[in-house]
Design a protein around this motif. Structure first.
Motif, mmCIF file in Angstrom:
data_model
loop_
_atom_site.group_PDB
_atom_site.id
_atom_site.type_symbol
_atom_site.label_atom_id
_atom_site.label_comp_id
_atom_site.label_asym_id
_atom_site.label_seq_id
_atom_site.Cartn_x
_atom_site.Cartn_y
_atom_site.Cartn_z
ATOM 1 N N LYS A 26 0.826 -1.204 0.000
ATOM 2 C CA LYS A 26 0.000 0.000 0.000
ATOM 3 C C LYS A 26 0.864 1.259 0.000
ATOM 4 C CE LYS A 26 -3.886 -2.173 2.202
ATOM 5 N NZ LYS A 26 -4.958 -2.070 3.143
ATOM 6 N N GLN A 27 0.232 2.363 -0.356
ATOM 7 C CA GLN A 27 0.912 3.665 -0.387
ATOM 8 C C GLN A 27 1.536 3.990 0.963
ATOM 9 O OE1 GLN A 27 -0.608 6.561 1.375
ATOM 10 N NE2 GLN A 27 1.251 7.712 0.920
ATOM 11 N N THR A 28 0.860 3.628 2.051
ATOM 12 C CA THR A 28 1.381 3.955 3.387
ATOM 13 C C THR A 28 2.716 3.259 3.656
ATOM 14 O OG1 THR A 28 -0.015 2.211 4.324
ATOM 15 C CG2 THR A 28 -0.871 4.467 4.409
ATOM 16 N N ARG A 29 2.905 2.068 3.091
ATOM 17 C CA ARG A 29 4.179 1.355 3.274
ATOM 18 C C ARG A 29 5.302 2.089 2.548
ATOM 19 N NH1 ARG A 29 7.764 -0.525 6.144
ATOM 20 N NH2 ARG A 29 9.075 -2.140 5.256
ATOM 21 N N ILE A 30 5.034 2.571 1.347
ATOM 22 C CA ILE A 30 6.045 3.338 0.609
ATOM 23 C C ILE A 30 6.370 4.621 1.375
ATOM 24 C CG2 ILE A 30 6.577 4.549 -1.554
ATOM 25 C CD1 ILE A 30 6.532 1.472 -1.810
ATOM 26 N N ALA A 31 5.353 5.280 1.907
ATOM 27 C CA ALA A 31 5.576 6.503 2.696
ATOM 28 C C ALA A 31 6.441 6.198 3.913
ATOM 29 C CB ALA A 31 4.241 7.110 3.114
ATOM 30 N N ASP A 32 6.168 5.087 4.592
ATOM 31 C CA ASP A 32 6.975 4.690 5.756
ATOM 32 C C ASP A 32 8.428 4.451 5.369
ATOM 33 O OD1 ASP A 32 4.767 4.823 7.430
ATOM 34 O OD2 ASP A 32 4.392 2.656 7.385
ATOM 35 N N ILE A 33 8.631 3.785 4.248
ATOM 36 C CA ILE A 33 9.997 3.491 3.791
ATOM 37 C C ILE A 33 10.728 4.782 3.432
ATOM 38 C CG2 ILE A 33 11.344 2.425 1.922
ATOM 39 C CD1 ILE A 33 9.159 0.176 1.950
ATOM 40 N N GLU A 34 10.051 5.698 2.745
ATOM 41 C CA GLU A 34 10.696 6.960 2.375
ATOM 42 C C GLU A 34 10.989 7.810 3.608
ATOM 43 O OE1 GLU A 34 9.029 7.502 -2.182
ATOM 44 O OE2 GLU A 34 8.365 8.913 -0.654
ATOM 45 N N LYS A 35 10.160 7.697 4.618
ATOM 46 C CA LYS A 35 10.356 8.476 5.845
ATOM 47 C C LYS A 35 11.437 7.859 6.729
ATOM 48 C CE LYS A 35 6.881 8.350 8.425
ATOM 49 N NZ LYS A 35 5.614 8.419 9.124
ATOM 50 N N ASP A 36 11.453 6.534 6.804
ATOM 51 C CA ASP A 36 12.391 5.821 7.664
ATOM 52 C C ASP A 36 12.958 4.616 6.919
ATOM 53 O OD1 ASP A 36 13.844 4.658 9.722
ATOM 54 O OD2 ASP A 36 12.077 3.908 10.783
ATOM 55 N N PRO A 37 14.036 4.806 6.156
ATOM 56 C CA PRO A 37 14.574 3.712 5.347
ATOM 57 C C PRO A 37 15.073 2.533 6.179
ATOM 58 C CG PRO A 37 15.996 5.639 5.215
ATOM 59 C CD PRO A 37 14.767 6.044 5.965
ATOM 60 N N GLY A 38 15.270 2.733 7.470
ATOM 61 C CA GLY A 38 15.657 1.622 8.331
ATOM 62 C C GLY A 38 14.528 0.624 8.500
ATOM 63 N N ALA A 39 13.328 1.016 8.063
ATOM 64 C CA ALA A 39 12.151 0.157 8.195
ATOM 65 C C ALA A 39 11.980 -0.789 7.023
ATOM 66 C CB ALA A 39 10.900 1.045 8.335
ATOM 67 N N VAL A 40 12.917 -0.813 6.110
ATOM 68 C CA VAL A 40 12.782 -1.660 4.925
ATOM 69 C C VAL A 40 13.771 -2.819 5.002
ATOM 70 C CG1 VAL A 40 14.388 -0.348 3.458
ATOM 71 C CG2 VAL A 40 12.562 -1.637 2.406
ATOM 72 N N SER A 41 13.314 -3.985 4.602
ATOM 73 C CA SER A 41 14.213 -5.139 4.547
ATOM 74 C C SER A 41 15.028 -5.066 3.251
ATOM 75 C CB SER A 41 13.406 -6.443 4.567
ATOM 76 O OG SER A 41 12.656 -6.569 3.374
ATOM 77 N N VAL A 42 16.097 -5.815 3.216
ATOM 78 C CA VAL A 42 16.917 -5.848 2.005
ATOM 79 C C VAL A 42 16.086 -6.387 0.838
ATOM 80 C CG1 VAL A 42 18.950 -6.891 0.917
ATOM 81 C CG2 VAL A 42 19.089 -6.052 3.259
ATOM 82 N N ALA A 43 15.274 -7.404 1.104
ATOM 83 C CA ALA A 43 14.449 -7.983 0.043
ATOM 84 C C ALA A 43 13.470 -6.950 -0.516
ATOM 85 C CB ALA A 43 13.691 -9.197 0.571
ATOM 86 N N GLN A 44 12.848 -6.187 0.374
ATOM 87 C CA GLN A 44 11.888 -5.186 -0.110
ATOM 88 C C GLN A 44 12.609 -4.035 -0.809
ATOM 89 O OE1 GLN A 44 9.046 -3.327 2.708
ATOM 90 N NE2 GLN A 44 7.527 -4.311 1.381
ATOM 91 N N LEU A 45 13.782 -3.671 -0.325
ATOM 92 C CA LEU A 45 14.571 -2.639 -0.995
ATOM 93 C C LEU A 45 14.907 -3.085 -2.416
ATOM 94 C CD1 LEU A 45 16.193 -0.001 -1.093
ATOM 95 C CD2 LEU A 45 18.101 -1.259 -0.057
ATOM 96 N N MET A 46 15.283 -4.339 -2.577
ATOM 97 C CA MET A 46 15.598 -4.848 -3.905
ATOM 98 C C MET A 46 14.367 -4.825 -4.806
ATOM 99 S SD MET A 46 18.772 -5.149 -3.640
ATOM 100 C CE MET A 46 19.134 -5.816 -5.233
ATOM 101 N N GLN A 47 13.188 -5.122 -4.253
ATOM 102 C CA GLN A 47 11.946 -5.046 -5.032
ATOM 103 C C GLN A 47 11.705 -3.617 -5.504
ATOM 104 O OE1 GLN A 47 9.117 -6.632 -2.137
ATOM 105 N NE2 GLN A 47 8.657 -8.288 -3.567
ATOM 106 N N ILE A 48 11.902 -2.668 -4.610
ATOM 107 C CA ILE A 48 11.691 -1.253 -4.949
ATOM 108 C C ILE A 48 12.661 -0.826 -6.037
ATOM 109 C CG2 ILE A 48 11.900 1.119 -4.080
ATOM 110 C CD1 ILE A 48 10.817 0.013 -1.385
ATOM 111 N N LEU A 49 13.930 -1.164 -5.864
ATOM 112 C CA LEU A 49 14.932 -0.778 -6.860
ATOM 113 C C LEU A 49 14.627 -1.406 -8.211
ATOM 114 C CD1 LEU A 49 18.185 -0.920 -4.707
ATOM 115 C CD2 LEU A 49 16.882 1.106 -5.418
ATOM 116 N N HIS A 50 14.197 -2.654 -8.211
ATOM 117 C CA HIS A 50 13.827 -3.326 -9.461
ATOM 118 C C HIS A 50 12.630 -2.620 -10.106
ATOM 119 C CE1 HIS A 50 13.462 -6.520 -12.388
ATOM 120 N NE2 HIS A 50 12.163 -6.605 -12.098
ATOM 121 N N ALA A 51 11.636 -2.265 -9.287
ATOM 122 C CA ALA A 51 10.449 -1.578 -9.803
ATOM 123 C C ALA A 51 10.803 -0.213 -10.380
ATOM 124 C CB ALA A 51 9.410 -1.425 -8.697
ATOM 125 N N LEU A 52 11.863 0.402 -9.852
ATOM 126 C CA LEU A 52 12.318 1.706 -10.337
ATOM 127 C C LEU A 52 13.372 1.569 -11.432
ATOM 128 C CD1 LEU A 52 12.544 3.603 -6.935
ATOM 129 C CD2 LEU A 52 10.807 3.903 -8.720
#
Length: 77
Positions: A26-52
């Motif tokens: 959800k949008q709120t999860r992306i907002a949380d990650i952008e606000k606090d990048p320590g809240a993202v796992s490596v796996a989810q970070l890789m998903q985001i980078l791939h999506a971008l």
């Protein structure tokens, strides 16, 4: 890192909602990650980078600067 993720998303003209849809969150999860990048796992970070369509480059740290010290001449006596 949070400013980098946000900048990458905005450069692709994506909203948080659109990016979230690409990785299945959800949008709120992306907002949380952008606000606090320590809240993202490596796996989810890789998903985001791939999506971008971005890759992560890992490199060794720069070598420390060489310190040059003046040497006093030794007495030859």
């Amino acid at each position: 890192m949070s400013t980098h993720l946000k900048s990458l998303r905005k450069a692709q003209k994506l909203t948080q909602t659109q990016l979230g849809a690409r990785i299945g969150v959800k949008q709120t999860r992306i907002a949380d990650i952008e606000k606090d990048p320590g809240a993202v796992s490596v796996a989810q970070l890789m998903q985001i980078l791939h999506a971008l369509d971005t890759r992560l480059l890992l490199a060794p740290p720069s070598p420390p600067a060489t310190v040059v010290t003046a040497q006093m001449p030794t007495a030859d006596w």
